[in-house]
Design a protein around this motif. Structure first.
Motif, PDB file in Angstrom:
ATOM      1  N   UNK A   1       0.833  -1.200   0.000  1.00 40.94           N
ATOM      2  CA  UNK A   1       0.000   0.000   0.000  1.00 40.94           C
ATOM      3  C   UNK A   1       0.872   1.256   0.000  1.00 40.94           C
ATOM      4  N   UNK A   2       1.854   1.269  -0.907  1.00 38.72           N
ATOM      5  CA  UNK A   2       2.765   2.410  -0.950  1.00 38.72           C
ATOM      6  C   UNK A   2       2.901   3.009  -2.348  1.00 38.72           C
ATOM      7  N   UNK A   3       2.260   2.421  -3.358  1.00 39.43           N
ATOM      8  CA  UNK A   3       2.452   2.923  -4.718  1.00 39.43           C
ATOM      9  C   UNK A   3       1.172   2.815  -5.547  1.00 39.43           C
ATOM     10  N   UNK A   4       0.974   1.694  -6.254  1.00 42.57           N
ATOM     11  CA  UNK A   4      -0.162   1.562  -7.171  1.00 42.57           C
ATOM     12  C   UNK A   4      -1.514   1.740  -6.497  1.00 42.57           C
ATOM     13  N   UNK A   5      -1.707   1.105  -5.357  1.00 47.06           N
ATOM     14  CA  UNK A   5      -2.996   1.215  -4.681  1.00 47.06           C
ATOM     15  C   UNK A   5      -3.230   2.642  -4.179  1.00 47.06           C
ATOM     16  N   UNK A   6      -2.177   3.306  -3.738  1.00 41.03           N
ATOM     17  CA  UNK A   6      -2.289   4.707  -3.308  1.00 41.03           C
ATOM     18  C   UNK A   6      -2.659   5.605  -4.489  1.00 41.03           C
ATOM     19  N   UNK A   7      -2.035   5.362  -5.643  1.00 42.62           N
ATOM     20  CA  UNK A   7      -2.346   6.124  -6.856  1.00 42.62           C
ATOM     21  C   UNK A   7      -3.811   5.919  -7.233  1.00 42.62           C
ATOM     22  N   UNK A   8      -4.265   4.659  -7.196  1.00 45.45           N
ATOM     23  CA  UNK A   8      -5.651   4.347  -7.554  1.00 45.45           C
ATOM     24  C   UNK A   8      -6.630   5.015  -6.595  1.00 45.45           C
ATOM     25  N   UNK A   9      -6.325   4.996  -5.299  1.00 46.65           N
ATOM     26  CA  UNK A   9      -7.200   5.655  -4.328  1.00 46.65           C
ATOM     27  C   UNK A   9      -7.305   7.145  -4.649  1.00 46.65           C
TER      28      UNK A   9
ATOM     29  N   UNK B   1      -1.405  -5.859   2.369  1.00 47.48           N
ATOM     30  CA  UNK B   1      -1.247  -6.986   3.284  1.00 47.48           C
ATOM     31  C   UNK B   1      -0.115  -6.698   4.274  1.00 47.48           C
ATOM     32  N   UNK B   2       0.738  -5.739   3.931  1.00 49.46           N
ATOM     33  CA  UNK B   2       1.794  -5.224   4.800  1.00 49.46           C
ATOM     34  C   UNK B   2       1.780  -3.711   4.590  1.00 49.46           C
ATOM     35  N   UNK B   3       2.490  -2.975   5.425  1.00 43.36           N
ATOM     36  CA  UNK B   3       2.568  -1.538   5.192  1.00 43.36           C
ATOM     37  C   UNK B   3       4.017  -1.069   5.199  1.00 43.36           C
ATOM     38  N   UNK B   4       4.227   0.060   4.558  1.00 45.19           N
ATOM     39  CA  UNK B   4       5.530   0.739   4.590  1.00 45.19           C
ATOM     40  C   UNK B   4       5.343   2.024   5.379  1.00 45.19           C
ATOM     41  N   UNK B   5       6.442   2.594   5.817  1.00 41.13           N
ATOM     42  CA  UNK B   5       6.342   3.807   6.626  1.00 41.13           C
ATOM     43  C   UNK B   5       6.166   5.074   5.790  1.00 41.13           C
ATOM     44  N   UNK B   6       6.160   4.921   4.451  1.00 41.55           N
ATOM     45  CA  UNK B   6       5.959   6.084   3.588  1.00 41.55           C
ATOM     46  C   UNK B   6       5.436   5.642   2.220  1.00 41.55           C
ATOM     47  N   UNK B   7       4.829   6.579   1.521  1.00 42.48           N
ATOM     48  CA  UNK B   7       4.380   6.323   0.156  1.00 42.48           C
ATOM     49  C   UNK B   7       5.587   6.475  -0.765  1.00 42.48           C
ATOM     50  N   UNK B   8       5.635   5.674  -1.809  1.00 44.71           N
ATOM     51  CA  UNK B   8       6.742   5.698  -2.762  1.00 44.71           C
ATOM     52  C   UNK B   8       7.026   7.140  -3.211  1.00 44.71           C
ATOM     53  N   UNK B   9       8.272   7.631  -3.024  1.00 41.41           N
ATOM     54  CA  UNK B   9       8.600   9.014  -3.373  1.00 41.41           C
ATOM     55  C   UNK B   9       8.399   9.340  -4.860  1.00 41.41           C
TER      56      UNK B   9
END
Length: 136
Positions: A14-22, A40-48
């Motif tokens: 949930x750091x790149x494609x799904x964020x873009x789609x949202x 299914x896992x998370x990262x501490x930031x969205x892809x720069x």
């Protein structure tokens, strides 16, 4: 279905494609469906690169209103869209589930990244049209 359908865009981190789609769902189809993203896992930031290119292409700042979320952090969706991450997502009950089969652009050049963003934009607009037709 009462109210606007809830659409969940899912991928691993949930750091790149799904964020873009949202973000694109909120921008272009917010009048037709509610957009959520999760992983299914998370990262501490969205892809720069996603942040930079979405600002450049659409004037959308992903870091202002969004953050990485787990699937359990979002409302129960009516429609589940996986990004094509080749992961086994947990079973999420919904009225519809679709895999968009998009390659992860992380670490690729801007041209490849923009290509994926444009494909997400196209698919969000198609989803909006399909749901509008379904309502009529």
């Amino acid at each position: 279905m009462k109210g606007k359908p809830k659409v969940a865009f899912l991928c691993v981190h949930n750091s790149c494609r799904s964020q873009i789609a949202e973000a694109l769902g909120r921008r272009f189809a917010g009048d037709v469906f509610e957009s959520y993203s999760a992983g299914t896992e998370i990262k501490d930031h969205i892809n720069p690169d996603a942040v930079r290119l979405m600002k450049s292409l659409y004037g959308i700042d992903l870091e202002m209103a969004q953050f990485s979320k787990l699937i359990s952090d979002i409302p129960k969706p009516d429609i589940v869209i996986t990004m094509g991450c080749n992961v086994s997502c947990p079973l999420i009950l919904s009225k519809s589930a679709v895999n968009w089969g998009l390659d992860d652009p992380s670490g690729k050049n801007d041209d490849e990244f923009v290509k994926v963003i444009r494909e997400i934009d196209y698919k969000v607009h198609l989803l909006k049209e399909a749901l509008e037709k379904h309502d009529n």
